[in-house]
Design a protein around this motif. Structure first.
Motif, mmCIF file in Angstrom:
data_model
loop_
_atom_site.group_PDB
_atom_site.id
_atom_site.type_symbol
_atom_site.label_atom_id
_atom_site.label_comp_id
_atom_site.label_asym_id
_atom_site.label_seq_id
_atom_site.Cartn_x
_atom_site.Cartn_y
_atom_site.Cartn_z
ATOM 1 N N ALA A 142 -156.339 -54.704 73.639
ATOM 2 C CA ALA A 142 -155.620 -54.126 74.825
ATOM 3 C C ALA A 142 -155.675 -52.395 74.919
ATOM 4 O O ALA A 142 -155.986 -51.639 73.691
ATOM 5 N N GLU A 143 -155.508 -51.764 75.948
ATOM 6 C CA GLU A 143 -155.381 -50.419 76.040
ATOM 7 C C GLU A 143 -156.913 -49.816 75.678
ATOM 8 O O GLU A 143 -156.911 -48.777 75.150
ATOM 9 N N ALA A 197 -142.716 -48.117 75.157
ATOM 10 C CA ALA A 197 -143.642 -48.467 76.297
ATOM 11 C C ALA A 197 -145.218 -48.755 76.003
ATOM 12 O O ALA A 197 -145.877 -49.673 76.376
ATOM 13 N N PHE A 198 -145.657 -47.922 74.829
ATOM 14 C CA PHE A 198 -146.805 -48.240 74.435
ATOM 15 C C PHE A 198 -146.986 -49.588 73.727
ATOM 16 O O PHE A 198 -148.002 -50.410 74.015
ATOM 17 N N ASN A 246 -154.720 -50.584 67.547
ATOM 18 C CA ASN A 246 -153.432 -50.629 67.820
ATOM 19 C C ASN A 246 -152.215 -50.618 66.877
ATOM 20 O O ASN A 246 -151.195 -50.047 67.100
ATOM 21 N N LYS A 276 -151.850 -58.345 70.595
ATOM 22 C CA LYS A 276 -153.255 -58.733 71.743
ATOM 23 C C LYS A 276 -154.393 -58.534 70.891
ATOM 24 O O LYS A 276 -154.545 -57.376 70.210
ATOM 25 N N TRP A 327 -144.020 -57.578 65.640
ATOM 26 C CA TRP A 327 -144.811 -57.964 66.876
ATOM 27 C C TRP A 327 -146.123 -58.632 66.347
ATOM 28 O O TRP A 327 -146.792 -58.403 65.347
ATOM 29 N N GLY A 362 -145.159 -52.208 74.098
ATOM 30 C CA GLY A 362 -145.204 -53.033 75.246
ATOM 31 C C GLY A 362 -146.550 -53.696 76.241
ATOM 32 O O GLY A 362 -146.685 -54.444 76.168
ATOM 33 N N THR A 363 -147.376 -52.606 75.936
ATOM 34 C CA THR A 363 -148.540 -52.802 76.548
ATOM 35 C C THR A 363 -149.757 -53.432 75.575
ATOM 36 O O THR A 363 -150.606 -54.219 76.143
ATOM 37 N N VAL A 364 -149.340 -53.497 74.312
ATOM 38 C CA VAL A 364 -150.220 -54.049 73.299
ATOM 39 C C VAL A 364 -149.829 -55.343 72.738
ATOM 40 O O VAL A 364 -150.618 -55.940 71.802
ATOM 41 N N LYS A 365 -148.518 -55.771 72.818
ATOM 42 C CA LYS A 365 -148.126 -56.759 72.215
ATOM 43 C C LYS A 365 -147.950 -57.991 73.042
ATOM 44 O O LYS A 365 -148.077 -58.176 74.155
ATOM 45 N N ASP A 366 -148.048 -59.085 72.124
ATOM 46 C CA ASP A 366 -147.923 -60.439 72.637
ATOM 47 C C ASP A 366 -146.748 -61.018 72.529
ATOM 48 O O ASP A 366 -146.092 -62.019 73.532
#
Length: 99
Positions: free
Chosen positions: A14-15, A83-84, A22, A11, A8, A86-90
């Motif tokens: 993120a979050e 799910a987590f 992260n 970003k 991965w 998915g919110t922090v990856k580019d």
């Protein structure tokens, strides 16, 4: 044996956290799956220390069969981690192969 490798790119922020936080959180969460999903034969998570490369986190895992890999991927504990991530990856890339 099936080897499942995922990388991965994260970003920068993120979050509510920076990339390094992260990356560490992904490592902790993924490695904790070994105690929750019996189909995992081996799991390692590395955080990239080479700034010249574009991917930040790598997952290396082993499964006895594609069926075990499928169980892992659909397991609720894995889905929660995914799910987590998915919110922090580019970006994400993955390779599964038989060894």
């Amino acid at each position: 044996m099936i080897k499942h490798i995922v990388m991965w790119k994260l970003k920068d922020y993120a979050e509510g956290n920076d990339k390094q936080f992260n990356a560490n959180e992904i490592k902790i969460r993924l490695e904790s799956l070994k105690d929750k999903i019996s189909e995992i034969g081996k799991i390692e998570v590395g955080i990239n220390n080479n700034p010249a490369n574009s991917y930040d986190v790598v997952l290396y895992s082993e499964f006895e069969s594609y069926e075990d890999l499928d169980i892992y991927q659909k397991h609720p504990s894995h889905m929660e981690v995914a799910a987590f991530v998915g919110t922090v990856k580019d970006d994400r890339t993955c390779v599964d192969y038989e060894a």
